[in-house]
Design an enzyme around this catalytic site. Structure first.
Site, PDB file in Angstrom:
ATOM      1  N   CYS A   1      -8.398 -12.642   1.969  1.00  0.00           N
ATOM      2  CA  CYS A   1      -9.103 -11.918   0.907  1.00  0.00           C
ATOM      3  C   CYS A   1      -9.051 -12.687  -0.410  1.00  0.00           C
ATOM      4  CB  CYS A   1      -8.468 -10.536   0.733  1.00  0.00           C
ATOM      5  SG  CYS A   1      -9.333  -9.516  -0.482  1.00  0.00           S
TER       6      CYS A   1
ATOM      7  N   CYS B   1      -4.305  -8.984  -5.592  1.00  0.00           N
ATOM      8  CA  CYS B   1      -3.432  -7.797  -5.609  1.00  0.00           C
ATOM      9  C   CYS B   1      -2.010  -8.247  -5.251  1.00  0.00           C
ATOM     10  CB  CYS B   1      -3.936  -6.770  -4.600  1.00  0.00           C
ATOM     11  SG  CYS B   1      -5.711  -6.489  -4.731  1.00  0.00           S
TER      12      CYS B   1
ATOM     13  N   CYS C   1      -0.184  -7.439  -1.909  1.00  0.00           N
ATOM     14  CA  CYS C   1      -0.906  -7.466  -0.633  1.00  0.00           C
ATOM     15  C   CYS C   1      -0.739  -8.754   0.176  1.00  0.00           C
ATOM     16  CB  CYS C   1      -2.396  -7.213  -0.873  1.00  0.00           C
ATOM     17  SG  CYS C   1      -3.289  -7.038   0.694  1.00  0.00           S
TER      18      CYS C   1
ATOM     19  N   CYS D   1      -9.054   5.303  10.368  1.00  0.00           N
ATOM     20  CA  CYS D   1      -9.378   4.582   9.134  1.00  0.00           C
ATOM     21  C   CYS D   1      -9.500   3.096   9.434  1.00  0.00           C
ATOM     22  CB  CYS D   1      -8.295   4.838   8.090  1.00  0.00           C
ATOM     23  SG  CYS D   1      -8.596   3.925   6.567  1.00  0.00           S
TER      24      CYS D   1
ATOM     25  N   CYS E   1     -12.994   7.121   8.588  1.00  0.00           N
ATOM     26  CA  CYS E   1     -12.727   6.700   7.219  1.00  0.00           C
ATOM     27  C   CYS E   1     -12.839   5.173   7.191  1.00  0.00           C
ATOM     28  CB  CYS E   1     -11.311   7.133   6.832  1.00  0.00           C
ATOM     29  SG  CYS E   1     -10.792   6.549   5.203  1.00  0.00           S
TER      30      CYS E   1
ATOM     31  N   CYS F   1     -10.799   9.539  -0.609  1.00  0.00           N
ATOM     32  CA  CYS F   1      -9.385   9.337  -0.350  1.00  0.00           C
ATOM     33  C   CYS F   1      -8.922   8.296  -1.363  1.00  0.00           C
ATOM     34  CB  CYS F   1      -9.193   8.840   1.085  1.00  0.00           C
ATOM     35  SG  CYS F   1      -7.504   8.336   1.446  1.00  0.00           S
TER      36      CYS F   1
ATOM     37  N   ARG G   1      -0.894  12.249   1.647  1.00  0.00           N
ATOM     38  CA  ARG G   1      -0.442  11.431   2.783  1.00  0.00           C
ATOM     39  C   ARG G   1       0.806  10.620   2.439  1.00  0.00           C
ATOM     40  NH1 ARG G   1      -4.881   8.781   3.806  1.00  0.00           N
ATOM     41  NH2 ARG G   1      -5.640  10.658   4.807  1.00  0.00           N
TER      42      ARG G   1
HETATM   43  N1  SAM Z   1      -9.509  -4.434   0.525  1.00  0.00           N
HETATM   44  C1  SAM Z   1      -9.700  -3.064   0.325  1.00  0.00           C
HETATM   45  C2  SAM Z   1      -9.163  -2.575  -1.003  1.00  0.00           C
HETATM   46  O1  SAM Z   1      -8.299  -3.235  -1.565  1.00  0.00           O
HETATM   47  O2  SAM Z   1      -9.620  -1.527  -1.440  1.00  0.00           O
HETATM   48  C3  SAM Z   1      -9.134  -2.190   1.432  1.00  0.00           C
HETATM   49  C4  SAM Z   1      -7.820  -2.560   2.086  1.00  0.00           C
HETATM   50  S1  SAM Z   1      -6.361  -2.517   1.047  1.00  0.00           S
HETATM   51  C5  SAM Z   1      -5.186  -3.301   2.050  1.00  0.00           C
HETATM   52  C6  SAM Z   1      -5.959  -0.792   1.018  1.00  0.00           C
HETATM   53  C7  SAM Z   1      -4.757  -0.342   0.248  1.00  0.00           C
HETATM   54  O3  SAM Z   1      -3.561  -0.658   0.958  1.00  0.00           O
HETATM   55  C8  SAM Z   1      -4.493  -0.920  -1.122  1.00  0.00           C
HETATM   56  O4  SAM Z   1      -5.294  -0.340  -2.105  1.00  0.00           O
HETATM   57  C9  SAM Z   1      -3.030  -0.572  -1.340  1.00  0.00           C
HETATM   58  O5  SAM Z   1      -2.908   0.688  -1.957  1.00  0.00           O
HETATM   59  C10 SAM Z   1      -2.469  -0.514   0.085  1.00  0.00           C
HETATM   60  N2  SAM Z   1      -1.500  -1.602   0.324  1.00  0.00           N
HETATM   61  C11 SAM Z   1      -1.779  -2.895   0.550  1.00  0.00           C
HETATM   62  N3  SAM Z   1      -0.659  -3.618   0.697  1.00  0.00           N
HETATM   63  C12 SAM Z   1       0.369  -2.758   0.566  1.00  0.00           C
HETATM   64  C13 SAM Z   1       1.797  -2.914   0.604  1.00  0.00           C
HETATM   65  N4  SAM Z   1       2.362  -4.097   0.792  1.00  0.00           N
HETATM   66  N5  SAM Z   1       2.568  -1.819   0.432  1.00  0.00           N
HETATM   67  C14 SAM Z   1       1.986  -0.608   0.235  1.00  0.00           C
HETATM   68  N6  SAM Z   1       0.646  -0.406   0.182  1.00  0.00           N
HETATM   69  C15 SAM Z   1      -0.147  -1.464   0.335  1.00  0.00           C
HETATM   70  C1  DTB Z   2      -3.441   3.427   2.102  1.00  0.00           C
HETATM   71  O1  DTB Z   2      -3.287   4.075   1.054  1.00  0.00           O
HETATM   72  N1  DTB Z   2      -2.456   2.813   2.754  1.00  0.00           N
HETATM   73  C2  DTB Z   2      -2.969   2.116   3.922  1.00  0.00           C
HETATM   74  C3  DTB Z   2      -4.474   2.500   3.916  1.00  0.00           C
HETATM   75  N2  DTB Z   2      -4.604   3.257   2.710  1.00  0.00           N
HETATM   76  C4  DTB Z   2      -5.498   1.485   4.066  1.00  0.00           C
HETATM   77  C5  DTB Z   2      -2.635   0.689   3.945  1.00  0.00           C
HETATM   78  C6  DTB Z   2      -1.146   0.397   3.832  1.00  0.00           C
HETATM   79  C7  DTB Z   2      -0.961  -1.056   3.981  1.00  0.00           C
HETATM   80  C8  DTB Z   2       0.474  -1.463   4.014  1.00  0.00           C
HETATM   81  C9  DTB Z   2       0.642  -2.934   4.131  1.00  0.00           C
HETATM   82  C10 DTB Z   2       0.077  -3.537   5.381  1.00  0.00           C
HETATM   83  O2  DTB Z   2       0.346  -3.034   6.495  1.00  0.00           O
HETATM   84  O3  DTB Z   2      -0.622  -4.553   5.281  1.00  0.00           O
HETATM   85 FE1  SF4 Z   3      -7.824  -7.824  -0.705  1.00  0.00          FE
HETATM   86 FE2  SF4 Z   3      -5.420  -6.782  -0.186  1.00  0.00          FE
HETATM   87 FE3  SF4 Z   3      -6.458  -6.538  -2.613  1.00  0.00          FE
HETATM   88 FE4  SF4 Z   3      -7.564  -5.157  -0.551  1.00  0.00          FE
HETATM   89  S1  SF4 Z   3      -5.513  -4.898  -1.400  1.00  0.00           S
HETATM   90  S2  SF4 Z   3      -8.654  -6.313  -2.151  1.00  0.00           S
HETATM   91  S3  SF4 Z   3      -7.232  -6.640   1.111  1.00  0.00           S
HETATM   92  S4  SF4 Z   3      -5.882  -8.477  -1.595  1.00  0.00           S
END
Ligand code: SAM
Ligand code: DTB
Ligand code: SF4
Length: 323
Positions: free
Chosen positions: A52, A56, A59, A96, A128, A188, A260
Protein backbone atom coordinates in the site's frame (compact mmCIF):
# COMPACT_ATOMS: atom_id res chain seq x y z
CA UNK A 1 -33.70 9.03 21.24
CA UNK A 2 -30.00 9.02 20.53
CA UNK A 3 -28.03 12.19 21.17
CA UNK A 4 -25.82 13.83 18.56
CA UNK A 5 -24.58 16.91 20.36
CA UNK A 6 -22.19 15.45 22.88
CA UNK A 7 -19.52 17.80 24.17
CA UNK A 8 -15.94 16.67 24.71
CA UNK A 9 -16.36 17.49 28.40
CA UNK A 10 -19.37 15.18 28.71
CA UNK A 11 -17.57 12.34 26.93
CA UNK A 12 -14.42 12.87 28.98
CA UNK A 13 -16.44 12.83 32.22
CA UNK A 14 -17.98 9.49 31.21
CA UNK A 15 -14.59 8.02 30.26
CA UNK A 16 -13.10 9.04 33.61
CA UNK A 17 -15.87 7.69 35.86
CA UNK A 18 -14.88 5.14 38.51
CA UNK A 19 -14.43 1.96 36.50
CA UNK A 20 -17.15 -0.14 38.11
CA UNK A 21 -19.71 2.67 37.82
CA UNK A 22 -18.76 3.10 34.19
CA UNK A 23 -19.16 -0.61 33.45
CA UNK A 24 -22.46 -0.76 35.36
CA UNK A 25 -23.92 2.21 33.47
CA UNK A 26 -22.72 0.95 30.10
CA UNK A 27 -24.14 -2.52 30.84
CA UNK A 28 -27.49 -0.99 31.84
CA UNK A 29 -27.65 1.10 28.67
CA UNK A 30 -26.64 -1.91 26.59
CA UNK A 31 -29.41 -4.04 28.13
CA UNK A 32 -32.02 -1.33 27.64
CA UNK A 33 -31.15 -0.90 23.96
CA UNK A 34 -29.95 -4.23 22.60
CA UNK A 35 -30.28 -7.96 23.03
CA UNK A 36 -27.16 -8.28 25.17
CA UNK A 37 -26.89 -12.04 24.67
CA UNK A 38 -26.25 -11.56 20.94
CA UNK A 39 -22.81 -10.95 19.51
CA UNK A 40 -22.26 -10.29 15.82
CA UNK A 41 -19.61 -12.48 14.27
CA UNK A 42 -17.80 -10.87 11.41
CA UNK A 43 -15.18 -12.61 9.34
CA UNK A 44 -12.34 -10.76 7.64
CA UNK A 45 -10.78 -11.60 4.29
CA UNK A 46 -7.79 -9.69 3.04
CA UNK A 47 -8.65 -9.67 -0.67
CA UNK A 48 -5.56 -7.62 -1.58
CA UNK A 49 -2.65 -7.67 0.81
CA UNK A 50 0.30 -5.31 1.27
CA UNK A 51 2.10 -2.97 -1.10
CA UNK A 52 0.00 0.00 0.00
CA UNK A 53 1.17 3.51 -0.89
CA UNK A 54 0.03 5.06 2.42
CA UNK A 55 2.16 5.68 5.51
CA UNK A 56 -0.25 4.71 8.33
CA UNK A 57 2.31 4.13 11.06
CA UNK A 58 0.48 1.19 12.62
CA UNK A 59 0.00 -0.77 9.42
CA UNK A 60 2.04 -3.77 8.33
CA UNK A 61 0.64 -3.41 4.79
CA UNK A 62 2.30 -0.09 3.94
CA UNK A 63 4.86 -0.74 1.18
CA UNK A 64 7.40 1.61 2.76
CA UNK A 65 7.89 -0.52 5.90
CA UNK A 66 9.88 -3.77 6.00
CA UNK A 67 7.36 -6.16 7.52
CA UNK A 68 7.08 -9.90 7.30
CA UNK A 69 3.80 -10.29 5.39
CA UNK A 70 2.89 -12.09 2.18
CA UNK A 71 2.11 -9.44 -0.41
CA UNK A 72 -0.75 -10.59 -2.66
CA UNK A 73 -2.61 -9.05 -5.61
CA UNK A 74 -6.42 -9.06 -5.70
CA UNK A 75 -7.79 -12.54 -5.00
CA UNK A 76 -9.89 -14.44 -7.53
CA UNK A 77 -13.64 -14.25 -7.06
CA UNK A 78 -13.86 -18.03 -6.58
CA UNK A 79 -11.28 -18.01 -3.75
CA UNK A 80 -13.22 -15.30 -1.96
CA UNK A 81 -16.43 -17.27 -2.30
CA UNK A 82 -14.77 -20.40 -0.88
CA UNK A 83 -13.69 -18.38 2.15
CA UNK A 84 -17.16 -16.88 2.48
CA UNK A 85 -18.76 -20.35 2.56
CA UNK A 86 -16.37 -21.37 5.36
CA UNK A 87 -17.04 -18.16 7.29
CA UNK A 88 -20.79 -18.70 7.05
CA UNK A 89 -20.41 -22.29 8.24
CA UNK A 90 -18.60 -21.12 11.39
CA UNK A 91 -21.49 -18.78 12.22
CA UNK A 92 -20.39 -15.48 10.70
CA UNK A 93 -23.28 -13.27 9.60
CA UNK A 94 -21.01 -10.61 8.15
CA UNK A 95 -18.10 -10.86 5.76
CA UNK A 96 -15.68 -7.95 5.56
CA UNK A 97 -13.37 -7.78 2.55
CA UNK A 98 -10.31 -5.60 3.05
CA UNK A 99 -7.94 -4.24 0.43
CA UNK A 100 -4.64 -2.46 1.00
CA UNK A 101 -5.57 0.43 -1.25
CA UNK A 102 -5.34 4.17 -0.67
CA UNK A 103 -8.53 4.58 -2.66
CA UNK A 104 -10.73 2.73 -5.11
CA UNK A 105 -9.93 3.24 -8.79
CA UNK A 106 -12.44 2.67 -11.55
CA UNK A 107 -10.72 -0.30 -13.13
CA UNK A 108 -11.05 -4.05 -13.63
CA UNK A 109 -10.11 -4.74 -10.00
CA UNK A 110 -13.07 -2.67 -8.84
CA UNK A 111 -15.34 -4.61 -11.22
CA UNK A 112 -14.07 -7.82 -9.64
CA UNK A 113 -14.83 -6.49 -6.16
CA UNK A 114 -18.37 -5.63 -7.31
CA UNK A 115 -18.78 -9.25 -8.44
CA UNK A 116 -17.52 -10.47 -5.05
CA UNK A 117 -20.00 -8.21 -3.26
CA UNK A 118 -22.88 -9.43 -5.39
CA UNK A 119 -22.05 -13.11 -4.87
CA UNK A 120 -21.54 -12.87 -1.09
CA UNK A 121 -24.76 -10.89 -0.74
CA UNK A 122 -26.57 -13.67 -2.62
CA UNK A 123 -25.29 -16.09 0.04
CA UNK A 124 -27.39 -14.23 2.62
CA UNK A 125 -24.52 -12.62 4.47
CA UNK A 126 -24.08 -8.95 5.29
CA UNK A 127 -21.27 -7.83 3.00
CA UNK A 128 -18.84 -5.21 4.18
CA UNK A 129 -15.83 -3.78 2.35
CA UNK A 130 -12.90 -1.67 3.45
CA UNK A 131 -11.12 -0.47 0.34
CA UNK A 132 -9.86 3.01 1.24
CA UNK A 133 -11.32 6.27 -0.04
CA UNK A 134 -14.45 6.18 -2.21
CA UNK A 135 -16.24 8.69 -4.41
CA UNK A 136 -20.02 8.93 -4.24
CA UNK A 137 -20.31 7.21 -7.64
CA UNK A 138 -18.19 4.29 -6.45
CA UNK A 139 -20.28 4.03 -3.29
CA UNK A 140 -23.42 3.93 -5.43
CA UNK A 141 -21.97 1.09 -7.53
CA UNK A 142 -21.15 -0.88 -4.38
CA UNK A 143 -24.67 -0.28 -3.08
CA UNK A 144 -26.17 -1.53 -6.35
CA UNK A 145 -24.02 -4.65 -6.10
CA UNK A 146 -25.52 -5.33 -2.66
CA UNK A 147 -22.97 -3.87 -0.24
CA UNK A 148 -24.45 -3.66 3.27
CA UNK A 149 -21.69 -1.86 5.17
CA UNK A 150 -18.49 0.07 4.48
CA UNK A 151 -15.65 0.19 6.99
CA UNK A 152 -13.57 3.33 7.01
CA UNK A 153 -11.96 4.14 10.35
CA UNK A 154 -11.17 7.65 11.51
CA UNK A 155 -8.53 5.89 13.63
CA UNK A 156 -7.87 8.70 16.14
CA UNK A 157 -8.77 12.30 16.94
CA UNK A 158 -8.33 14.93 14.26
CA UNK A 159 -5.25 16.39 16.06
CA UNK A 160 -3.50 13.09 16.56
CA UNK A 161 -4.31 11.79 13.07
CA UNK A 162 -1.51 13.92 11.57
CA UNK A 163 1.05 12.18 13.78
CA UNK A 164 -0.03 8.77 12.57
CA UNK A 165 -0.69 9.30 8.86
CA UNK A 166 0.65 12.04 6.61
CA UNK A 167 -0.40 10.80 3.17
CA UNK A 168 -4.08 11.76 3.57
CA UNK A 169 -6.17 13.99 5.81
CA UNK A 170 -8.80 13.45 8.45
CA UNK A 171 -11.22 15.47 6.30
CA UNK A 172 -10.72 13.05 3.42
CA UNK A 173 -11.77 10.25 5.79
CA UNK A 174 -14.93 12.14 6.71
CA UNK A 175 -15.69 12.83 3.05
CA UNK A 176 -15.67 9.11 2.27
CA UNK A 177 -17.98 8.45 5.22
CA UNK A 178 -20.32 11.10 3.81
CA UNK A 179 -20.28 9.44 0.38
CA UNK A 180 -21.07 6.06 1.95
CA UNK A 181 -23.97 7.53 3.94
CA UNK A 182 -25.35 9.31 0.88
CA UNK A 183 -25.33 6.03 -1.06
CA UNK A 184 -27.40 4.47 1.77
CA UNK A 185 -24.77 1.97 2.80
CA UNK A 186 -24.44 1.46 6.56
CA UNK A 187 -21.37 3.03 8.12
CA UNK A 188 -18.72 1.16 10.09
CA UNK A 189 -16.15 3.53 11.54
CA UNK A 190 -14.00 3.46 14.64
CA UNK A 191 -10.36 3.53 15.47
CA UNK A 192 -7.33 2.26 17.32
CA UNK A 193 -6.11 2.79 20.86
CA UNK A 194 -2.52 2.27 21.92
CA UNK A 195 -0.96 4.45 19.20
CA UNK A 196 0.65 6.70 21.82
CA UNK A 197 -2.38 9.00 21.92
CA UNK A 198 -3.60 10.78 25.04
CA UNK A 199 -6.92 10.02 26.67
CA UNK A 200 -8.18 13.34 25.35
CA UNK A 201 -7.31 12.19 21.80
CA UNK A 202 -9.50 9.13 22.42
CA UNK A 203 -12.28 11.37 23.63
CA UNK A 204 -11.82 13.51 20.51
CA UNK A 205 -12.21 10.47 18.28
CA UNK A 206 -15.44 9.41 20.02
CA UNK A 207 -16.67 13.01 19.88
CA UNK A 208 -16.35 13.03 16.08
CA UNK A 209 -18.14 9.67 15.72
CA UNK A 210 -20.97 10.43 18.15
CA UNK A 211 -21.68 13.81 16.58
CA UNK A 212 -22.03 12.58 13.01
CA UNK A 213 -25.50 13.34 11.69
CA UNK A 214 -26.30 9.66 12.14
CA UNK A 215 -24.23 7.42 14.42
CA UNK A 216 -22.22 4.76 12.57
CA UNK A 217 -24.15 1.48 12.66
CA UNK A 218 -20.94 -0.13 13.84
CA UNK A 219 -17.88 1.15 15.65
CA UNK A 220 -14.81 -1.08 15.76
CA UNK A 221 -12.47 -0.44 18.67
CA UNK A 222 -9.05 -1.87 17.85
CA UNK A 223 -6.17 -2.26 20.28
CA UNK A 224 -2.96 -1.69 18.36
CA UNK A 225 -1.27 -4.88 17.22
CA UNK A 226 2.34 -3.65 17.23
CA UNK A 227 3.92 -5.23 14.17
CA UNK A 228 7.69 -5.54 13.70
CA UNK A 229 8.93 -3.24 10.95
CA UNK A 230 6.26 -0.57 11.45
CA UNK A 231 7.12 2.75 13.17
CA UNK A 232 4.95 1.67 16.11
CA UNK A 233 6.66 -1.70 16.56
CA UNK A 234 7.87 -0.85 20.08
CA UNK A 235 4.63 0.64 21.30
CA UNK A 236 3.61 -0.79 24.65
CA UNK A 237 0.45 -2.88 24.73
CA UNK A 238 -2.57 -0.84 25.75
CA UNK A 239 -4.02 -1.66 29.17
CA UNK A 240 -7.18 -3.74 29.15
CA UNK A 241 -8.75 -1.20 31.52
CA UNK A 242 -8.32 1.47 28.86
CA UNK A 243 -9.98 -0.82 26.34
CA UNK A 244 -12.90 -1.47 28.70
CA UNK A 245 -13.26 2.28 29.34
CA UNK A 246 -13.25 2.96 25.61
CA UNK A 247 -15.89 0.31 24.90
CA UNK A 248 -18.10 1.40 27.80
CA UNK A 249 -17.91 5.06 26.77
CA UNK A 250 -18.73 4.18 23.16
CA UNK A 251 -21.73 2.15 24.34
CA UNK A 252 -23.04 4.98 26.53
CA UNK A 253 -22.79 7.70 23.89
CA UNK A 254 -23.95 5.52 20.97
CA UNK A 255 -26.45 3.20 22.70
CA UNK A 256 -27.74 1.31 19.65
CA UNK A 257 -24.53 1.02 17.67
CA UNK A 258 -22.81 -2.34 17.24
CA UNK A 259 -19.54 -1.93 19.16
CA UNK A 260 -16.87 -4.30 17.90
CA UNK A 261 -14.08 -5.58 20.11
CA UNK A 262 -11.72 -5.77 17.14
CA UNK A 263 -7.94 -6.21 16.82
CA UNK A 264 -6.00 -7.18 19.94
CA UNK A 265 -8.12 -10.07 21.29
CA UNK A 266 -5.36 -12.65 20.94
CA UNK A 267 -3.53 -11.19 23.93
CA UNK A 268 -6.66 -10.98 26.06
CA UNK A 269 -7.84 -13.56 28.57
CA UNK A 270 -11.43 -14.78 28.60
CA UNK A 271 -12.35 -12.77 31.74
CA UNK A 272 -10.91 -9.64 30.13
CA UNK A 273 -13.03 -10.17 27.03
CA UNK A 274 -16.04 -10.93 29.26
CA UNK A 275 -15.66 -7.47 30.84
CA UNK A 276 -15.72 -5.93 27.35
CA UNK A 277 -18.98 -7.75 26.52
CA UNK A 278 -20.39 -6.66 29.88
CA UNK A 279 -19.41 -3.08 29.05
CA UNK A 280 -21.35 -3.20 25.80
CA UNK A 281 -19.20 -4.81 23.10
CA UNK A 282 -21.50 -6.84 20.86
CA UNK A 283 -19.39 -7.84 17.89
CA UNK A 284 -16.07 -9.54 17.21
CA UNK A 285 -13.94 -10.52 14.26
CA UNK A 286 -13.74 -14.30 14.28
CA UNK A 287 -11.36 -16.51 12.36
CA UNK A 288 -7.71 -17.37 12.90
CA UNK A 289 -6.51 -14.30 11.08
CA UNK A 290 -7.47 -10.62 11.01
CA UNK A 291 -5.99 -9.15 7.83
CA UNK A 292 -2.35 -10.10 8.32
CA UNK A 293 -2.06 -10.81 12.07
CA UNK A 294 -3.34 -13.77 14.13
CA UNK A 295 -6.64 -13.83 16.01
CA UNK A 296 -8.11 -16.38 18.48
CA UNK A 297 -9.30 -19.66 16.91
CA UNK A 298 -12.98 -20.18 16.16
CA UNK A 299 -12.97 -23.09 18.63
CA UNK A 300 -11.73 -20.87 21.43
CA UNK A 301 -14.31 -18.25 20.57
CA UNK A 302 -17.14 -20.78 20.50
CA UNK A 303 -16.02 -22.07 23.91
CA UNK A 304 -16.01 -18.50 25.17
CA UNK A 305 -19.55 -17.92 23.83
CA UNK A 306 -20.68 -21.11 25.60
CA UNK A 307 -19.17 -20.12 28.91
CA UNK A 308 -20.56 -16.58 28.75
CA UNK A 309 -23.99 -17.57 27.40
CA UNK A 310 -23.59 -15.53 24.23
CA UNK A 311 -25.03 -16.41 20.84
CA UNK A 312 -24.19 -15.27 17.31
CA UNK A 313 -26.46 -12.55 15.96
CA UNK A 314 -28.33 -13.25 12.72
CA UNK A 315 -27.62 -11.30 9.53
CA UNK A 316 -29.55 -8.12 8.61
CA UNK A 317 -30.91 -7.33 12.04
CA UNK A 318 -32.31 -3.94 11.16
CA UNK A 319 -31.42 -1.02 13.33
CA UNK A 320 -30.79 1.64 10.77
CA UNK A 321 -33.79 3.86 11.59
CA UNK A 322 -32.99 3.76 15.29
CA UNK A 323 -29.63 5.50 15.12
N1 SAM B 1 -6.74 0.43 3.28
C1 SAM B 1 -8.01 0.67 3.81
C2 SAM B 1 -8.03 1.80 4.82
O1 SAM B 1 -6.99 2.11 5.38
O2 SAM B 1 -9.11 2.34 5.03
C3 SAM B 1 -8.66 -0.56 4.43
C4 SAM B 1 -7.81 -1.54 5.22
S1 SAM B 1 -7.06 -0.94 6.72
C5 SAM B 1 -5.96 -2.22 7.11
C6 SAM B 1 -8.39 -1.03 7.89
C7 SAM B 1 -8.15 -0.61 9.30
O3 SAM B 1 -7.41 -1.62 10.00
C8 SAM B 1 -7.35 0.64 9.59
O4 SAM B 1 -8.11 1.80 9.42
C9 SAM B 1 -6.96 0.45 11.04
O5 SAM B 1 -7.94 1.00 11.89
C10 SAM B 1 -6.93 -1.08 11.20
N2 SAM B 1 -5.56 -1.56 11.45
C11 SAM B 1 -4.58 -1.70 10.55
N3 SAM B 1 -3.45 -2.14 11.13
C12 SAM B 1 -3.72 -2.30 12.43
C13 SAM B 1 -2.94 -2.72 13.56
N4 SAM B 1 -1.66 -3.05 13.44
N5 SAM B 1 -3.53 -2.77 14.77
C14 SAM B 1 -4.84 -2.43 14.90
N6 SAM B 1 -5.62 -2.02 13.87
C15 SAM B 1 -5.07 -1.94 12.66
C1 DTB C 1 -11.10 -2.78 11.75
O1 DTB C 1 -11.47 -1.82 12.44
N1 DTB C 1 -10.19 -3.67 12.14
C2 DTB C 1 -9.95 -4.65 11.09
C3 DTB C 1 -10.97 -4.24 10.00
N2 DTB C 1 -11.55 -3.05 10.54
C4 DTB C 1 -10.56 -4.10 8.61
C5 DTB C 1 -8.54 -4.76 10.70
C6 DTB C 1 -7.59 -5.05 11.85
C7 DTB C 1 -6.25 -5.23 11.28
C8 DTB C 1 -5.24 -5.65 12.30
C9 DTB C 1 -3.88 -5.80 11.72
C10 DTB C 1 -3.76 -6.85 10.65
O2 DTB C 1 -4.22 -7.99 10.85
O3 DTB C 1 -3.17 -6.55 9.61
FE1 SF4 D 1 -2.83 1.18 3.41
FE2 SF4 D 1 -2.72 0.02 5.81
FE3 SF4 D 1 -3.11 2.64 5.63
FE4 SF4 D 1 -5.08 0.94 4.85
S1 SF4 D 1 -4.27 1.20 6.91
S2 SF4 D 1 -4.36 2.79 3.76
S3 SF4 D 1 -3.83 -0.74 4.03
S4 SF4 D 1 -1.26 1.51 4.96
Amino acid sequence: MTKHNWTREEISAIYHRPLLDLIYDAASIHRANNDYSEVQISSLISIKTGGCSEDCSYCPQAARYQTDIDVNPLMHVSEVLDSAVKAKAMGASRLCMGAAWREVRDNRDFDKVLTMVKSVNEMGMEVCCTLGMLTYEQAQKLKEAGLYAYNHNIDSSEDYYKQIITTRTFDERLKTLENVRKAKITVCSGGIIGLGETVENRVGMLHTLANLEQHPESVPINALVAVKGTPLENQERVSVWDLVRMIATTRIIMPKTVVRLSAGRLEMTLPEQALCFMAGANSIFAGDKLLTTPNPTVNDDMMMFDILGLKPRKAFKEQVEQN
